[in-house]
Motif scaffolding. Structure first.
Motif, short mmCIF file in Angstrom:
data_model
loop_
_atom_site.label_atom_id
_atom_site.label_comp_id
_atom_site.label_asym_id
_atom_site.label_seq_id
_atom_site.Cartn_x
_atom_site.Cartn_y
_atom_site.Cartn_z
N ALA A 1 0.83 -1.21 0.00
CA ALA A 1 0.00 0.00 0.00
C ALA A 1 0.87 1.26 0.00
N ASP A 2 1.97 1.23 0.76
CA ASP A 2 2.88 2.38 0.79
C ASP A 2 3.48 2.63 -0.60
N ALA A 3 3.85 1.56 -1.26
CA ALA A 3 4.52 1.72 -2.56
C ALA A 3 3.58 2.30 -3.60
N ILE A 4 2.30 1.97 -3.50
CA ILE A 4 1.33 2.53 -4.44
C ILE A 4 1.37 4.06 -4.38
N GLU A 5 1.53 4.58 -3.15
CA GLU A 5 1.55 6.04 -2.98
C GLU A 5 2.76 6.67 -3.66
N ALA A 6 3.78 5.87 -3.88
CA ALA A 6 5.03 6.42 -4.43
C ALA A 6 5.08 6.36 -5.96
N ILE A 7 4.05 5.83 -6.55
CA ILE A 7 4.02 5.76 -8.02
C ILE A 7 3.50 7.08 -8.58
N ASP A 8 4.14 7.51 -9.64
CA ASP A 8 3.79 8.81 -10.22
C ASP A 8 3.35 8.59 -11.67
#
Lengths: 174, 811, 284
Positions: B124-131
């Protein structure tokens, strides 16, 4: 953070991330997968457990907030192979179909009977307003809760959850 | 041994399934885990229509615990196109349907990237880091605008937003006359446009899928209604050999059509697990489920009914627009076609024409939702019948009675070309009126009107039928459906006399384990407790067409009966040998074989004795294989046609527009009943969902295509406090199309109840000038209809009211 | 869904909490019962760096009398408020409104202070607090101050709490002997109010001697229906008088439009529900 929680009569001590939801702690750390997650917004009530004797939505409590507390889940209700009277009533009244909402429904029903041992239909419906079921149309759930009420005398909630007292709870009469 | 005396079929048996469900000992897919399990999360497009111009996943890949990040480009070559199994016309347009968008997104919620991590939290954290950068494309939302000339296009390459137009015309089909003639010669014309709002199935268990690649073999667990179809479709979509895929549907928490799908999430989990060679699980959040799992309904219905002044109907013309959303899903295009045969319902229309155009929009794809096409049709015709009654100042029940098929007219071939095998609309209606106290409520209604009460009373009628038990492969073939409608079953006789029943019909809350046990107990004369029902695993239940369309009992259980017949036939040979009698002299009753006419005290061998003898195989007749196990595949000749009469009384608060259901009576005829407890439960749940469509639920998009009802705080699934107590009863007119005389029940309550409620709402305020209120009949809409005549207040494009507007607070 | 990571501290005194909050900086958030905050965090609509949990501060919990004033600790749960005999006796309106908040599970965790500080205009406890002239006692590094409810709610989800301040207690004048009703209008039981009306009245010799009316979700902040109150005072407790007074209910309101209601309908509801709330209060 280090927390110590008693769940279904067993004491656990664990390091958890502060953000870990109680329901995820129960499911993933303790393997208490009887308690399920049905939504993100605390509307469905599927994750309902008892925290120090009161029903809460375990998706809206942090595990760290439960430090030092007692938690009872659906898995901690039966005693010596005997179902809690509310569990039995759900079976007897066909109060479940797919069964996904059932753990939360049962936990909330027990809480409501603790507050109101003899609820009328309206009281049951209002007492379950925080639990959604998509299968049953609720009618048999309402019937089950009232059936359980009729068969229980000692009240529900913390009383019914205390180890060794299930006979009294299930017994009926005063 | 004692054989069962009282028949199991018909008994209100408590369910076998309950034991694990009430104790929290369930096997939901999300409860399962495997050593080394990885967790997948999906990034979804926030935009309804846009080109993807840049994807940057580099930061996400650097985060702790992240194993891999995949974009559409990474998976484009192997993802194939999600299957659509129902090309309703030869020229149907079907766009490529990726599981993950590669260069363009066509609805808000479409997958644009996936992360695989050690834990769900890290994913879930990594999803936030996708641009991701997008370039907006014009958004197509309204169906009428979408089919107008010069409309913006969802799929530019198709050149149109129309997927297909499907026509049924009774004059062309030879099942009736020309509808335009009926309309031209009509004494009364009722012309209406109704909207079937978009709904969200909202099964309680969010979808979850776990894939374990072990060497060449893949095991996929999924919260699906259709493990068998899923296996075939994965094989065909992803070019993986079918025999290398095992699909398991463990405990599945409701479906209602919403899990009748081959989902992007299943495909993506499979692809990612295959790529990584590691077990991977994906469990959707509720918000994702509401946004991205397929929606239901969403039709615009233009209706013309012609009649004589005595109330006799003469013709019906139906022109539909059906919103497919952005892509065609598994059976989506066929959903309105299932309704095509039901608009005429129980009435003897001499002329009928149905035209449906399926339309693409930039919304979540639609597909089956409880009733699938039939609730839409039933709503339309039952609303029209009430409108006709109002127009002619006749009692709504009397108008129906004038036009319905009388019980002595069965079997009856309708203007839509279906042959209804049985029914008794008179009996169900009479019983419903009696339970409802119809005349007393009408009297109270008149008094309230006369007094000008703030709270007005309305009575709604719905006399419905439906076609279910999907079903005859021949008919499905004629409708261009890609598969058949048979069902499979097998029975295994264990040496100790216990019985395993394998069914291809995979349940998700219906109670197959109990009902099938009852049926087999009767068929084989074994105790109910001695039967175990196996399902939902393509390895143990290797053949099946799964559960939807109220088909399990009318198709699946008949296969079980036929398999039991074969077991008995095999056992009879062995039993005769054991009794030293000719096979033709041996009869089977109550679980035992005896020489015919030898009396109750004569020597008998039970089926359990035979099972043990066959296991030992020491002394079998010449040429007899040591095996009683049998299987059968049943393909019915016809659909099943349950029917019923539902009556609803509502109180409408004319000052606020609030609707309260005061009385709801449902009398259903589902033929013979295996388990009345289960049937009643199905009716209750169906009513709740149908009432929810009438009063509460609606998927709303704003003008940018954002779903504003994206949580259960905004999409209003009713609770116990929002629903009434139902009065239910049954009449029993056995089906003639199957040996058990059973009809489907799973969808009946949903199909029947929606028009009953809306008819009641309109009836309550018709004297105030209201002839329609769009669904859901919210307080605002009802109040506006009363005070301004507007029927659709607060409709499309609005912000959801309430909900988590609440991002600020401090404490 | 899963919240973003945050630090967490659970102080046991207000002083420690205030210190922790000011040290943690502006990205920190206070968590009371968490029943609004946790869904927001799960949806990642907010991502505070640190949560200061007030759940382990005994002094913030409980109901007591202070002369003519009723004092409710900010961390007193809805469940406790509902059942507290002092609240029933001296602030019946607050008890009635609390009965309607969310659902039983949420009421076990959610707190009065949390609801007020959250300042959701659709929240059910703001209008009673306003109507009953509550005073909100807040603590910060500069000490304690009391903020009248009229000045506490400033906008949608905005209060006059300053950075580093914590709501500690709610002080209410006693409304002993008043009757009250909270009339809530929503679409399903657990939904937020579309409009709700909080009404408390005191009747003397069949005449309405005093009246308090507050409106929920009729503006960015709760609204006190002073014109209704004025119109009620001195009137006989008759349906006609109530209906006429209720016609003033929409004065000074500025409701929003959403899928459930537009401005005209909300204002209409305010009038209808005010009449019903006062009528119901009078019949208690």
């Amino acid at each position: 953070m280090r927390i110590t929680v008693t769940v279904d009569g067993t004491k656990y001590s664990d390091d958890v991330e502060p953000r870990q939801l109680l329901v995820h702690y129960l499911r993933e750390r303790l393997g208490k997968v009887g308690t399920v997650v049905g939504c993100d917004t605390s509307n469905c009530g599927a994750c309902t457990v008892h925290l120090d004797g009161h029903s809460v939505k375990s998706c809206s409590v942090l595990a760290v907030q439960a430090d030092g507390s007692e938690v009872t889940t659906i898995e901690g209700l039966a005693r010596d192979g005997q179902l809690h009277p509310v569990q039995q009533a759900f079976h007897d009244n066909h109060a479940l179909q797919c069964g996904f909402c059932t753990p939360g429904m049962i936990m909330q029903s027990i809480d409501l009977l603790a507050d109101d041992p003899d609820p009328d239909e309206t009281a049951v419906r209002e007492g379950l307003e925080g639990n959604l079921c998509r299968c049953t149309g609720y009618q048999n759930i309402v019937r089950a809760v009232r059936d359980a009420a009729a068969k229980m005398s000692g009240g529900a909630g913390p009383e019914a959850e205390r180890v060794g007292e299930s006979q009294q709870v299930a017994g009926g009469g005063n | 041994m004692t054989a069962t005396i009282e028949p199991e079929v018909g008994r209100a048996r408590l369910r076998k399934e309950d034991a694990r469900l009430i104790a929290g000992r369930t096997r939901w897919t999300d409860n399962l885990t495997l050593p080394g399990l990885l967790h997948m999360a999906i990034m979804r497009s926030p935009l309804a229509h846009a080109r993807i111009t840049r994807v940057d996943v580099s930061s996400a890949r650097q985060l702790p615990g992240v194993i891999a990040v995949f974009t559409g480009a990474d998976l484009a070559d192997e993802q194939g196109s999600l299957p659509c199994a129902w090309p309703i016309t030869e020229d149907m347009l079907s766009p490529n349907a990726p599981s993950i968008a590669v260069d363009q997104v066509n609805f808000a919620g479409e997958a644009v990237a996936v992360v695989v991590a050690r834990s769900a939290y890290e994913a879930a954290d990594a999803i936030e880091a996708i641009d991701i950068d997008y370039e907006d494309l014009p958004v197509v939302l309204d169906m009428e605008a979408a089919v107008a000339d010069g409309a913006d296009l969802v799929h530019a390459d198709l050149g149109t937003n129309k997927s297909a137009t499907w026509v049924f015309d009774s004059a062309e089909a030879g099942t009736g006359s020309e509808v335009e003639e009926a309309i031209a010669g009509a004494e009364v014309l009722i012309e209406r446009t109704y909207r079937q709002q978009r709904l969200i199935p909202a099964f309680m268990e969010p979808r979850s899928v776990m894939v374990d690649p072990t060497g060449e073999q893949f095991t996929l667990w999924s919260a699906t209604q259709i493990p068998h179809i899923l296996r075939i479709m994965l094989a065909m979509t992803l070019s993986v050999p079918e025999h290398k895929v095992r699909v398991i549907a463990p405990d599945v928490g409701g479906g209602f059509g919403g899990k009748l799908q081959v989902t992007p999430e299943e495909v993506l989990t499979f692809l990612v697990a295959r790529r990584l060679g590691k077990p991977v699980k994906y469990t959707e959040s509720r918000s994702e489920s509401i946004l991205a799992a397929h929606h239901g309904r969403d039709q615009l219905q233009k209706l013309t009914l012609s009649a004589r002044r005595d109330g006799t109907v003469t013709g019906l013309k139906v022109e539909l627009l059906a919103d497919m959303g952005a892509y065609l899903r598994l059976v989506g295009p066929g959903v309105p076609i299932l309704g095509a045969f039901m608009f005429n319902s129980i009435y003897k229309f001499p002329a009928y024409r149905f035209v449906c155009t399926n339309v693409f929009t930039n919304k979540t794809p639609t597909d089956a939702y409880r009733g699938a096409g039939r609730p839409e049709a039933t709503f339309a015709i039952e609303r029209l019948m009430d409108e006709l009654a109002a127009e002619l100042d006749l009692d709504p029940v009397a108008v129906r009675e004038r036009n319905w098929i009388r019980h002595e007219e069965f079997p009856f071939t309708t203007v839509a070309g279906l042959t209804y095998d049985s029914g008794n609309y008179e009996a169900a209606t009479a019983r419903a009126k009696e339970l409802f106290a119809y005349d007393a409520l009408r009297a109270e209604q008149a008094q309230r009107r006369e007094r000008g009460d703030t709270v007005q009373l309305g009575i709604g009628t719905s006399t419905f039928t439906e076609m279910c038990g999907l079903a005859p492969s021949r008919v499905l073939g004629a409708l261009a459906y890609s598969a058949g409608g048979w069902e499979h079953a097998a029975i295994r006789m264990l040496p100790t006399g216990k019985v395993e029943v394998v069914t291809g019909s995979s349940p998700h809350g219906q109670g197959h384990e109990t009902a099938w046990s009852q049926i087999v107990a009767d068929q084989l004369g074994v105790p109910f407790e001695d039967v175990e029902v196996l399902h939902g695993d393509t390895q143990s239940s290797h053949k099946g067409m799964d559960t939807y369309g109220s088909r399990s009992l009318t198709v699946g259980a008949i296969a079980v009966v036929q398999a039991a017949d074969k077991v008995k036939a095999k056992a009879a040979k062995v039993a005769a040998h054991m009794l030293e009698a000719a096979e033709s002299d041996v009869e089977f009753a109550a679980g035992a074989f005896r020489v015919r006419g030898a009396g109750a005290d004569a020597t008998s061998v039970s089926i359990q004795d035979v099972a043990l003898a066959v296991f030992a195989a020491h002394d079998l007749p010449e040429g007899v294989e040591p095996n009683l196990d049998s299987e059968a595949t049943f393909d019915p000749e016809n659909f099943s046609f349950p029917h019923g009469t539902h009556l609803c009384a509502v109180e409408v608060d004319t000052e606020t527009g609030r609707v309260r259901i005061r009385e709801y009576v449902a009398v259903d005829d589902v033929g013979r009943v295996v388990n009345p407890l289960i049937v009643e439960g199905q009716v209750h749940g169906g009513l709740a969902q149908g009432i929810a469509q009438a009063l509460f639920e609606e998927a709303v998009h704003d003008e940018s295509g954002t779903l504003t009802t994206g949580t259960l705080a905004d999409y209003l699934v009713p609770s116990a406090a929002d629903l009434p107590n139902f009065t239910t009863d049954r009449t029993e007119t056995p089906a003639t199309s199957n040996p058990l005389g059973v009809k489907g029940v799973g969808e009946a309550g949903t199909i029947a109840s929606t028009p009953a409620v809306v008819n009641a709402v309109v009836d309550a305020v018709r004297h105030l000038g209201v002839s329609d209120v769009q669904m859901p009949c919210t307080p605002l809409r009802v109040w506006r209809a009363i005070h301004t005549g507007q029927t659709d207040a607060g409709g499309l494009g609005g912000e959801a009211g309430g909900g988590l507007g609440s991002m600020g607070g401090t404490q | 869904m899963i919240p973003a990571a945050f630090d967490y501290v659970a102080p046991t005194t207000v002083d420690d909490a205030v210190r922790a909050l000011s040290e943690a900086g502006e990205d920190a958030k206070v968590i009371a019962g968490g029943q609004s905050l946790l869904p927001v965090l799960r949806m990642r609509l907010a991502a505070p760096s640190k949560l200061i949990d007030l759940g382990r501060i005994p002094e913030l919990r409980g109901v007591r009398e202070d002369g003519d004033t009723l004092v409710i600790g900010a961390m007193t749960t809805h469940y406790e408020v509902q059942r507290d005999p002092l609240v029933r006796e001296h602030a019946l309106l607050l008890a009635c409104a609390t009965d309607t908040v969310a659902d039983p599970q949420v009421r076990h965790r959610g707190t009065l202070g949390g609801s007020l500080a959250h300042a959701d205009p659709a929240g059910d406890l703001l209008a009673p607090a306003l109507a009953l002239d509550a005073e909100l006692v807040v603590s910060g590094m500069d000490g304690r101050r009391a903020v009248p409810a009229t000045e506490f709610f400033t906008d949608f989800f905005e209060t006059s709490l300053r950075p580093g301040e914590i709501l500690c207690e709610i002080r209410l004048p006693k409304y002993t002997g008043w009757s009250a009703h909270y009339e809530k209008f929503n679409r399903v039981a657990q939904a937020w109010s579309i409009v709700a009306v909080a009404a408390a009245v005191r009747v003397e010799n069949d005449t309405i001697a005093q009246a308090r009316v507050g409106l929920t979700n009729m503006a960015a902040t709760p609204v006190r229906a002073t014109a209704v109150e004025q119109a009620l005072i001195g009137q006989p407790a008759t349906p006609e008088a109530i209906t006429e007074a209720a016609q003033h209910a929409a004065e000074g309101t500025a409701p929003t439009t959403d899928g459930n209601a537009d401005v005209e309908y909300r204002q209409h509801l305010a009038r209808v529900l005010t009449s019903r709330a006062v009528t119901a209060a009078l019949s208690t």
